[in-house]
Write an enzyme that holds these catalytic residues in place. Sequence first.
Site, short mmCIF file in Angstrom:
data_model
loop_
_atom_site.label_atom_id
_atom_site.label_comp_id
_atom_site.label_asym_id
_atom_site.label_seq_id
_atom_site.Cartn_x
_atom_site.Cartn_y
_atom_site.Cartn_z
N SER A 1 -3.60 -7.94 0.49
CA SER A 1 -2.80 -6.74 0.75
C SER A 1 -3.33 -5.84 1.86
CB SER A 1 -2.66 -5.92 -0.54
OG SER A 1 -1.61 -6.42 -1.33
N LYS B 1 -1.07 -4.94 4.78
CA LYS B 1 -0.17 -3.79 4.85
C LYS B 1 -0.63 -2.76 5.88
CE LYS B 1 1.52 -4.12 0.07
NZ LYS B 1 0.76 -5.28 -0.43
N SER C 1 0.11 0.05 -2.90
CA SER C 1 0.19 -1.36 -2.48
C SER C 1 1.57 -1.92 -2.81
CB SER C 1 -0.90 -2.20 -3.15
OG SER C 1 -1.07 -3.42 -2.47
#
Length: 521
Positions: free
Chosen positions: A182, A185, A359
């Site tokens: 993640s 991102k 997230s």
Amino acid sequence: MVRAANAVRPTLARAATAAKPRVARLTRAVGPRLATLLPPPRPRTLRTWRYTAGAATAGLALAAGVVTVAGPWDADGQRTAERDRAAALERSGGADHGGSGTAAGAPLPAPSAASVLTGLGAATTTVSTRKAPPSAKALADVLGPLLHAPQLGGNHTAAVVDVATGRRLYAAGAGRPLTPASTTKIATAVAALSALGSDHRLTTRAALEPDTGELVLVGGGDPTLTARAKPGGWASLRTLAADTAAALARHGIGTVTLSYDTTLYSGPALHPIGVNDNLAPVTALTADEGRTDGSASGPAPRAGDPAADAAHAFADFLNKAGIRTTAPGPSKATSRARTLATVSSPPLSELVERMLTNSDNDIAEALARQTALASGQPASFDGGARAIATQLRKLGLPLSGASFHDGSGLDRDDRLTAGLLTALLAKAGAPARPGLRPVLTGLPVAGFTGTLAGRYTDGAAGLVRAKTGTLTGVNTLAGTVVDADGHLLAFAFLASGTTSPPDAQAALDRTATALAACGCR
């Protein structure tokens, strides 16, 4: 000083008498909460001045409340007592520097404090803002053993950068690409803000076809559109329905054929990982991210067709507002369709912050598609991935070895380097790029917000801000920290081959905590 005291004593006495009951109530109300404002005990390496700063902040909060109730206020907003005191101090000539004017045997006034801040480049005494950043060798001595912890598996990379200068201070395989999970991102956020601007909004609209009387709910790709009764600042499907019903009533229309348009996006809606609680099918029309359990973040059961569900909810709201509809079906609004009502998302800056803090995979994939549209690419997984790389290349970021396949980092084929992640964070902190600042402000705060709320309970809570990344066998952490000497550092730690997510996360947290405590030379 005596004249000053005499001048203000009567007014201050009246103010204190009037404020006393309210001050007492405020003290009783604030006192029990005051302890929660103070940081929990931390290792000695985090330095005494940090405890002092926390205590000072809490003290200022209480003082502000006491001053608020003290009154009275003048029409121009200044308290009478404050004005009288200022005038008295003007007459008395200012601060004491050695006791002159003090009566013999009386307690001396407190000495004037030294300046906290001095001009840039000036000599300093108590406080220094001119210390050099940590050295590479010292950082290697501190971080190396922590990064070689067995909990981080056999393959890890790291980088640390001084945000003020952009200079890399530490590197361990910083150019070797690994699965970022993640932390992808961060790249998605920088690309979207660069392509669209921080003030960009995503709009959902209802449009009426002039010939057929068909009402089309047109998806604008807003992943934060909500059908809940309390929208909480996000675009409301209920508001859109109410405004649409009012517009239809003004035109004397009480019955419509309802359809919905999702053609803004292309390609498959389902992520390559398949059906998954971490991400709904990606469509230009969705309400509450297709969640079916009432949640607002984290994994959740998702609707198989979020667009159809949103359209049915819209039909229900119209019916309650007095507009009869057919069962909605997919369609495409023509260029002749007249827009009756719209609702728009908060600015992109807020979407980016929500995405990073929680997230949020749904927002990430929506922003990748919006970036694709702004870059002339198809609004699909592939188009979004190409657009992200294109935007980062325009910013001059080091893309060697990087490979994008989505915007969320759920795809295990994504590859990023620690060097690229720290460069992204440094770019977001650059004075010339204020539009990228939401990338930093959206990072979760250790021990307090988002995906770091339950971590750092025994060290560096409130000091580390970082994006987490977790897949099976992959644990990553990338963010910022202010070290013991006040330097803002960007860091990225990536580990592959991990076997226990909690143990790997704890090892990464220990590494970031050591960086926060470092005045390494």
